[in-house]
Design a protein around this motif. Structure first.
Motif, PDB file in Angstrom:
ATOM      1  N   LEU A 257       0.878  -1.201  -0.184  1.00  0.00           N
ATOM      2  CA  LEU A 257      -0.067  -0.092  -0.011  1.00  0.00           C
ATOM      3  C   LEU A 257       1.142   1.261   0.121  1.00  0.00           C
ATOM      4  O   LEU A 257       0.732   2.258  -0.674  1.00  0.00           O
ATOM      5  CB  LEU A 257      -1.036  -0.132   1.217  1.00  0.00           C
ATOM      6  N   ARG A 258       1.762   1.169   0.841  1.00  0.00           N
ATOM      7  CA  ARG A 258       2.782   2.393   0.758  1.00  0.00           C
ATOM      8  C   ARG A 258       3.494   2.485  -0.435  1.00  0.00           C
ATOM      9  O   ARG A 258       3.770   3.687  -0.779  1.00  0.00           O
ATOM     10  CB  ARG A 258       3.856   2.213   1.758  1.00  0.00           C
ATOM     11  N   ARG A 259       3.723   1.563  -1.272  1.00  0.00           N
ATOM     12  CA  ARG A 259       4.287   1.573  -2.542  1.00  0.00           C
ATOM     13  C   ARG A 259       3.650   2.035  -3.522  1.00  0.00           C
ATOM     14  O   ARG A 259       3.873   3.149  -4.201  1.00  0.00           O
ATOM     15  CB  ARG A 259       4.973   0.053  -3.122  1.00  0.00           C
ATOM     16  N   HIS A 260       2.195   1.780  -3.552  1.00  0.00           N
ATOM     17  CA  HIS A 260       1.304   2.452  -4.452  1.00  0.00           C
ATOM     18  C   HIS A 260       1.002   4.094  -4.060  1.00  0.00           C
ATOM     19  O   HIS A 260       1.009   4.593  -4.934  1.00  0.00           O
ATOM     20  CB  HIS A 260      -0.115   1.694  -4.332  1.00  0.00           C
ATOM     21  N   LEU A 261       1.114   4.079  -2.822  1.00  0.00           N
ATOM     22  CA  LEU A 261       0.753   5.456  -2.432  1.00  0.00           C
ATOM     23  C   LEU A 261       2.164   6.447  -2.875  1.00  0.00           C
ATOM     24  O   LEU A 261       1.737   7.361  -3.335  1.00  0.00           O
ATOM     25  CB  LEU A 261       0.868   5.677  -0.907  1.00  0.00           C
ATOM     26  N   ALA A 262       3.326   5.974  -2.896  1.00  0.00           N
ATOM     27  CA  ALA A 262       4.562   6.645  -3.459  1.00  0.00           C
ATOM     28  C   ALA A 262       4.146   6.787  -4.938  1.00  0.00           C
ATOM     29  O   ALA A 262       4.488   8.028  -5.533  1.00  0.00           O
ATOM     30  CB  ALA A 262       5.700   5.895  -3.256  1.00  0.00           C
ATOM     31  N   LEU A 263       3.643   5.679  -5.678  1.00  0.00           N
ATOM     32  CA  LEU A 263       3.440   6.064  -7.099  1.00  0.00           C
ATOM     33  C   LEU A 263       2.503   6.854  -7.513  1.00  0.00           C
ATOM     34  O   LEU A 263       2.621   7.668  -8.324  1.00  0.00           O
ATOM     35  CB  LEU A 263       3.082   4.507  -7.730  1.00  0.00           C
ATOM     36  N   HIS A 264       1.232   6.888  -6.665  1.00  0.00           N
ATOM     37  CA  HIS A 264       0.373   8.052  -6.949  1.00  0.00           C
ATOM     38  C   HIS A 264       0.570   9.215  -6.409  1.00  0.00           C
ATOM     39  O   HIS A 264       0.497  10.362  -7.297  1.00  0.00           O
ATOM     40  CB  HIS A 264      -0.653   7.543  -6.173  1.00  0.00           C
TER      41      HIS A 264
ATOM     42  N   SER B 274       3.669  10.588  -7.050  1.00  0.00           N
ATOM     43  CA  SER B 274       4.574  10.778  -8.163  1.00  0.00           C
ATOM     44  C   SER B 274       3.813  11.229  -9.525  1.00  0.00           C
ATOM     45  O   SER B 274       4.100  12.106  -9.912  1.00  0.00           O
ATOM     46  CB  SER B 274       5.560   9.536  -8.537  1.00  0.00           C
ATOM     47  N   GLN B 275       2.583  10.472  -9.461  1.00  0.00           N
ATOM     48  CA  GLN B 275       1.973  10.794 -10.584  1.00  0.00           C
ATOM     49  C   GLN B 275       1.250  11.989 -10.534  1.00  0.00           C
ATOM     50  O   GLN B 275       1.084  12.846 -11.369  1.00  0.00           O
ATOM     51  CB  GLN B 275       0.888   9.571 -10.694  1.00  0.00           C
ATOM     52  N   LEU B 276       0.896  12.228  -9.234  1.00  0.00           N
ATOM     53  CA  LEU B 276       0.190  13.745  -8.900  1.00  0.00           C
ATOM     54  C   LEU B 276       1.147  14.785  -9.082  1.00  0.00           C
ATOM     55  O   LEU B 276       0.866  15.748  -9.909  1.00  0.00           O
ATOM     56  CB  LEU B 276      -0.278  13.641  -7.670  1.00  0.00           C
ATOM     57  N   ALA B 277       2.669  14.711  -8.789  1.00  0.00           N
ATOM     58  CA  ALA B 277       3.541  15.550  -9.177  1.00  0.00           C
ATOM     59  C   ALA B 277       3.648  15.939 -10.423  1.00  0.00           C
ATOM     60  O   ALA B 277       3.780  17.025 -11.116  1.00  0.00           O
ATOM     61  CB  ALA B 277       4.891  15.146  -8.482  1.00  0.00           C
ATOM     62  N   THR B 278       3.630  14.577 -11.314  1.00  0.00           N
ATOM     63  CA  THR B 278       3.696  14.771 -12.656  1.00  0.00           C
ATOM     64  C   THR B 278       2.139  15.750 -13.273  1.00  0.00           C
ATOM     65  O   THR B 278       2.738  16.792 -14.064  1.00  0.00           O
ATOM     66  CB  THR B 278       3.609  13.516 -13.456  1.00  0.00           C
ATOM     67  N   TYR B 279       1.077  15.401 -12.831  1.00  0.00           N
ATOM     68  CA  TYR B 279       0.089  16.052 -13.473  1.00  0.00           C
ATOM     69  C   TYR B 279       0.159  17.756 -12.933  1.00  0.00           C
ATOM     70  O   TYR B 279      -0.078  18.445 -13.775  1.00  0.00           O
ATOM     71  CB  TYR B 279      -1.203  15.493 -12.767  1.00  0.00           C
ATOM     72  N   LEU B 280       0.635  17.948 -11.811  1.00  0.00           N
ATOM     73  CA  LEU B 280       0.773  19.149 -11.271  1.00  0.00           C
ATOM     74  C   LEU B 280       1.777  20.087 -12.199  1.00  0.00           C
ATOM     75  O   LEU B 280       1.559  21.263 -12.450  1.00  0.00           O
ATOM     76  CB  LEU B 280       0.983  19.197  -9.669  1.00  0.00           C
TER      77      LEU B 280
ATOM     78  N   ALA C  72      -7.544  12.226  -4.490  1.00  0.00           N
ATOM     79  CA  ALA C  72      -8.254  11.461  -3.627  1.00  0.00           C
ATOM     80  C   ALA C  72      -7.772  10.031  -3.374  1.00  0.00           C
ATOM     81  O   ALA C  72      -8.005   9.344  -2.437  1.00  0.00           O
ATOM     82  CB  ALA C  72      -9.769  11.158  -4.533  1.00  0.00           C
ATOM     83  N   TRP C  73      -6.951   9.494  -4.250  1.00  0.00           N
ATOM     84  CA  TRP C  73      -6.340   8.224  -3.946  1.00  0.00           C
ATOM     85  C   TRP C  73      -5.442   8.257  -3.041  1.00  0.00           C
ATOM     86  O   TRP C  73      -5.253   7.407  -1.943  1.00  0.00           O
ATOM     87  CB  TRP C  73      -5.635   7.589  -5.249  1.00  0.00           C
ATOM     88  N   ILE C  74      -4.606   9.321  -2.943  1.00  0.00           N
ATOM     89  CA  ILE C  74      -3.527   9.572  -1.840  1.00  0.00           C
ATOM     90  C   ILE C  74      -4.360   9.757  -0.570  1.00  0.00           C
ATOM     91  O   ILE C  74      -3.921   9.137   0.527  1.00  0.00           O
ATOM     92  CB  ILE C  74      -2.723  10.938  -2.183  1.00  0.00           C
ATOM     93  N   GLU C  75      -5.254  10.411  -0.488  1.00  0.00           N
ATOM     94  CA  GLU C  75      -6.229  10.623   0.679  1.00  0.00           C
ATOM     95  C   GLU C  75      -6.631   9.315   1.417  1.00  0.00           C
ATOM     96  O   GLU C  75      -6.569   8.999   2.497  1.00  0.00           O
ATOM     97  CB  GLU C  75      -7.422  11.728   0.600  1.00  0.00           C
ATOM     98  N   TRP C  76      -7.241   8.529   0.360  1.00  0.00           N
ATOM     99  CA  TRP C  76      -7.811   7.175   0.710  1.00  0.00           C
ATOM    100  C   TRP C  76      -6.486   6.100   1.401  1.00  0.00           C
ATOM    101  O   TRP C  76      -6.662   5.545   2.424  1.00  0.00           O
ATOM    102  CB  TRP C  76      -8.369   6.742  -0.325  1.00  0.00           C
ATOM    103  N   ALA C  77      -5.456   6.545   0.598  1.00  0.00           N
ATOM    104  CA  ALA C  77      -4.319   5.303   1.028  1.00  0.00           C
ATOM    105  C   ALA C  77      -3.901   5.777   2.470  1.00  0.00           C
ATOM    106  O   ALA C  77      -3.478   4.923   3.162  1.00  0.00           O
ATOM    107  CB  ALA C  77      -3.373   5.219  -0.140  1.00  0.00           C
TER     108      ALA C  77
END
Length: 181
Positions: A114-121, A123-129, A157-162
């Protein structure tokens, strides 16, 4: 969504070679509809065979390149498809099944994944921003920005949920430890 329609859209935005399209696809459409370069080239061939795009050769630094442009039939097909109704698709996320399995099994620690997925999300958020900050956004590309903003909101939302789920797990672990004999 279908890959051919994503390709038609990308080519209407900017005609180009298959390699150029694949590179642009990776940096935009690929965030929401990933495709390999091989899939893109295969679809370009089908679109050309079906009379929706046309290719023309030109010399490039790598030899002869094919530039693709959308024909009137391709524009008509994209318009038809854009107006189709479609029901929202259910989310298929394997991690959710893993979490349920961990819950049922009771002794499988899933937090690291779950932490690994959180880090990936994150990173993706940073790219989008970063993409969003590149602006300025004009009236002409307001819908392109709306797509990007949907990605931003999804990642947030995914980050908040995780983070919430990890906090629940930490609380449950602390409770188990305090009640242990």
């Amino acid at each position: 969504m279908s890959l051919p329609h994503a390709i038609l859209t990308a080519l209407l935005e900017k005609p180009g070679s298959g390699a150029e399209l694949a590179r642009r696809f990776d940096k935009s459409f690929g965030f929401f509809w990933p495709a390999t370069h091989q899939q893109i080239y295969r679809e370009l061939g089908k679109l050309e065979k079906d009379g929706l795009v046309r290719s023309g050769g030109r010399d490039s630094s790598r030899g002869r390149a094919k530039d693709y442009t959308v024909l009137a039939a391709g524009r008509k097909e994209l318009s038809r498809w854009t107006l189709e109704q479609q029901e929202p698709r259910p989310v298929r996320e394997e991690l959710m099944i893993r979490l349920r399995a961990s819950s049922v099994l009771g002794d499988v620690p899933i937090e690291e994944e779950l932490r690994r997925h959180l880090a990936l999300h994150r990173s993706q958020l940073a790219t989008y921003l970063q993409l969003d900050e590149r602006g300025p956004w004009s009236e002409a590309n307001r819908l392109q920005r709306a797509v990007l903003q949907a990605g931003i909101m999804f990642e947030q939302a995914w980050i908040e949920w995780a983070e919430h789920t990890l906090a629940l797990q930490a609380g449950a672990a602390a409770e188990r430890e305090s009640s242990a004999p």
